[in-house]
Motif scaffolding. Sequence first.
Motif, PDB file in Angstrom:
ATOM      1  N   TRP A 102       0.803  -0.690   0.320  1.00  0.00           N
ATOM      2  CA  TRP A 102      -0.333   0.327  -0.286  1.00  0.00           C
ATOM      3  C   TRP A 102       1.112   1.098  -0.026  1.00  0.00           C
TER       4      TRP A 102
ATOM      5  N   ARG B 161       0.835   5.661  -0.602  1.00  0.00           N
ATOM      6  CA  ARG B 161      -0.176   6.730  -0.559  1.00  0.00           C
ATOM      7  C   ARG B 161       0.379   8.178  -1.060  1.00  0.00           C
TER       8      ARG B 161
ATOM      9  N   TYR C  85      -5.076   6.195  -1.063  1.00  0.00           N
ATOM     10  CA  TYR C  85      -4.099   4.849  -1.560  1.00  0.00           C
ATOM     11  C   TYR C  85      -4.339   4.347  -2.452  1.00  0.00           C
TER      12      TYR C  85
END
Length: 123
Positions: free
Chosen positions: A35, A37, A93
């Motif tokens: 992940w 962002r 995200y």
Amino acid sequence: VQLQASGGGLVQAGGSLRVSCVTSGFTFSTYNMGWFRQAPGKERYFVAWINKSGGQANYADSVQGRFTISRNNDKNTVYLQMNSLKPEDTAVYYCARSSRPWFLRSPSNYDSWGQGTQVTVSS
């Protein structure tokens, strides 16, 4: 290959949110997942990664202890549970996959990306 992120939204500071990334078109269990962002006007930054089996994870210092990455290889899905959210967590995200065994904090080691989901934390 498709990665579809969802679950973002607007939450107050101190609240929680879980974002998900459903994948298809590849053998999910053979890839590490991450992940990242990106806030407006800023670069894309590492948040967390998880290895193929889900037995190992790593986090950015800024989210350590507040965020938890997990995966369900039967559902081809990776999750990011975000607790104690802060206004500085506001960003889009993105989930991504990597076949590399190392340097998983670098976006350049990921070869496919989802479209992103917006997370906004109000103060």
